[in-house]
Design a protein around this motif. Structure first.
Motif, PDB file in Angstrom:
ATOM      1  N   ASN A  90      13.083   5.954   0.176  1.00  0.00           N
ATOM      2  CA  ASN A  90      13.590   4.714   0.186  1.00  0.00           C
ATOM      3  C   ASN A  90      12.492   3.756   1.018  1.00  0.00           C
ATOM      4  O   ASN A  90      12.324   4.186   2.167  1.00  0.00           O
ATOM      5  CB  ASN A  90      15.093   4.578   0.623  1.00  0.00           C
ATOM      6  N   LEU A  91      11.831   2.893   0.095  1.00  0.00           N
ATOM      7  CA  LEU A  91      10.820   2.147   0.792  1.00  0.00           C
ATOM      8  C   LEU A  91      11.544   0.608   1.184  1.00  0.00           C
ATOM      9  O   LEU A  91      11.978  -0.023   0.069  1.00  0.00           O
ATOM     10  CB  LEU A  91       9.648   1.827  -0.074  1.00  0.00           C
ATOM     11  N   ILE A  92      11.743   0.372   2.123  1.00  0.00           N
ATOM     12  CA  ILE A  92      12.621  -1.088   2.491  1.00  0.00           C
ATOM     13  C   ILE A  92      11.697  -2.001   3.246  1.00  0.00           C
ATOM     14  O   ILE A  92      11.344  -1.655   4.505  1.00  0.00           O
ATOM     15  CB  ILE A  92      13.739  -0.602   3.302  1.00  0.00           C
ATOM     16  N   VAL A 109       0.703  -1.173   0.052  1.00  0.00           N
ATOM     17  CA  VAL A 109      -0.025   0.157   0.029  1.00  0.00           C
ATOM     18  C   VAL A 109       0.906   1.287   0.130  1.00  0.00           C
ATOM     19  O   VAL A 109       0.717   2.151  -0.866  1.00  0.00           O
ATOM     20  CB  VAL A 109      -0.906  -0.103   1.355  1.00  0.00           C
ATOM     21  N   ILE A 110       1.923   1.145   0.929  1.00  0.00           N
ATOM     22  CA  ILE A 110       2.731   2.547   0.902  1.00  0.00           C
ATOM     23  C   ILE A 110       3.301   2.494  -0.340  1.00  0.00           C
ATOM     24  O   ILE A 110       3.939   3.770  -0.882  1.00  0.00           O
ATOM     25  CB  ILE A 110       3.686   2.343   2.079  1.00  0.00           C
ATOM     26  N   LYS A 111       3.982   1.286  -0.923  1.00  0.00           N
ATOM     27  CA  LYS A 111       4.800   1.537  -2.165  1.00  0.00           C
ATOM     28  C   LYS A 111       3.831   2.102  -3.322  1.00  0.00           C
ATOM     29  O   LYS A 111       4.349   2.884  -4.039  1.00  0.00           O
ATOM     30  CB  LYS A 111       5.147   0.219  -2.612  1.00  0.00           C
ATOM     31  N   LYS A 112       2.651   1.474  -3.513  1.00  0.00           N
ATOM     32  CA  LYS A 112       1.932   1.823  -4.417  1.00  0.00           C
ATOM     33  C   LYS A 112       1.510   3.639  -4.355  1.00  0.00           C
ATOM     34  O   LYS A 112       1.477   4.313  -5.456  1.00  0.00           O
ATOM     35  CB  LYS A 112       0.521   1.336  -4.585  1.00  0.00           C
ATOM     36  N   PHE A 113       1.335   3.866  -3.194  1.00  0.00           N
ATOM     37  CA  PHE A 113       1.029   5.525  -3.010  1.00  0.00           C
ATOM     38  C   PHE A 113       2.118   6.310  -3.596  1.00  0.00           C
ATOM     39  O   PHE A 113       2.067   7.221  -4.141  1.00  0.00           O
ATOM     40  CB  PHE A 113       0.647   5.620  -1.396  1.00  0.00           C
ATOM     41  N   PHE A 114       3.395   5.860  -3.108  1.00  0.00           N
ATOM     42  CA  PHE A 114       4.619   6.608  -3.596  1.00  0.00           C
ATOM     43  C   PHE A 114       4.775   6.553  -4.924  1.00  0.00           C
ATOM     44  O   PHE A 114       5.184   7.471  -5.761  1.00  0.00           O
ATOM     45  CB  PHE A 114       5.741   6.739  -2.700  1.00  0.00           C
TER      46      PHE A 114
END
Length: 252
Positions: free
Chosen positions: A96-98, A59-64
């Motif tokens: 950076n999404l880790i 969800v967070i990845k798709k948002f950014f």
């Protein structure tokens, strides 16, 4: 300075919302609380973010990934399959999404960031706390004492980890005591990378062994923040933050 944001927990006390999105993506004023927190740092020129993901990381990845399309006016030519943006509203942030594991504890998530942190002093906070904290003053205080870690001490509702202070030195760190006497852990840490050696593995809670050890060794100092601070721990907290947004968000 790099900013690590802990955004991987389950947020069980907000289950009616977190069944759909992770807690940091719950919206206040039409924007995820995570974005509000990032703006706190960005206002002081800190825009290199490392977000420790876990529960519902997609969800967070798709948002950014889709942020530019979501937050801009645009023209779409369906025949040519062409998209034109009317203005460039994108912020100069490096995000950076880790992925740090679904069941990893807070300390473990920080430990997994070691390869990205390197040998630099870094900032760290939770993905659910808003404040009007002066980040410049926080960093200046951290550099002044030369210790391993600084925690921001705040005065909120009586249900969080309590800090016993001797001037600015932390004498004890008690997680969620029965009685409240004053200052508590408000997040917004400044940390030296050697602190990561205090964290064993994915099962380590940041607020237990690592911080307790730093406290015993005299390496934990507290920056006293007397201004606004509010977490989003439950529905009541969320409703309060939404109300504050409508009346003039004090964290802006």
């Amino acid at each position: 300075m790099k900013v690590i944001l802990l955004a991987g927990g389950f947020g069980t006390r907000l289950g009616e919302y977190t069944d759909v999105v992770p807690k940091p993506m719950i919206e206040i004023g039409g924007k995820p609380v995570l974005l509000h927190i990032m703006n706190i740092y960005a206002r002081f020129g800190h825009n290199e973010f490392y977000v420790a993901l876990g529960y519902k990381s997609e969800v967070i990845k798709k948002f950014f990934i889709n942020y530019k399309e979501i937050d801009s006016n645009l023209s779409i030519d369906l025949k040519k399959e062409d998209i034109e943006f009317y203005e460039n509203k994108m912020m100069s942030w490096n995000i950076n999404l880790i992925d740090t594991g679904i069941n990893t504890m807070t300390g473990g998530r920080v430990k997994r960031m070691k390869e990205f942190i390197g040998d630099e002093t870094f900032m760290l906070t939770y993905g659910d706390g808003l404040s009007n904290i002066d980040i410049d003053s926080l960093i200046k205080f951290h550099r002044s004492h030369g210790k391993m870690i600084t925690v921001s001490a705040v005065r909120p509702p009586a249900r969080f980890g309590e800090l016993e202070l001797d001037d600015n030195k932390v004498k004890s760190f008690e997680e969620k005591p029965q009685l409240q006497r004053g200052w508590i852990n408000g997040g917004f840490f400044v940390v030296e990378p050697k602190f990561l050696d205090f964290i064993d593995d994915d099962n380590t809670l940041l607020e237990r062994e690592p911080i307790e050890k730093a406290t015993k060794e005299g390496e934990l100092m507290a920056y006293k923040h007397e201004g606004f601070w509010q977490c989003m721990d439950n529905k009541r907290d969320l409703e309060l933050l939404q109300k504050l947004w409508k009346t003039g968000a004090p964290w802006i």
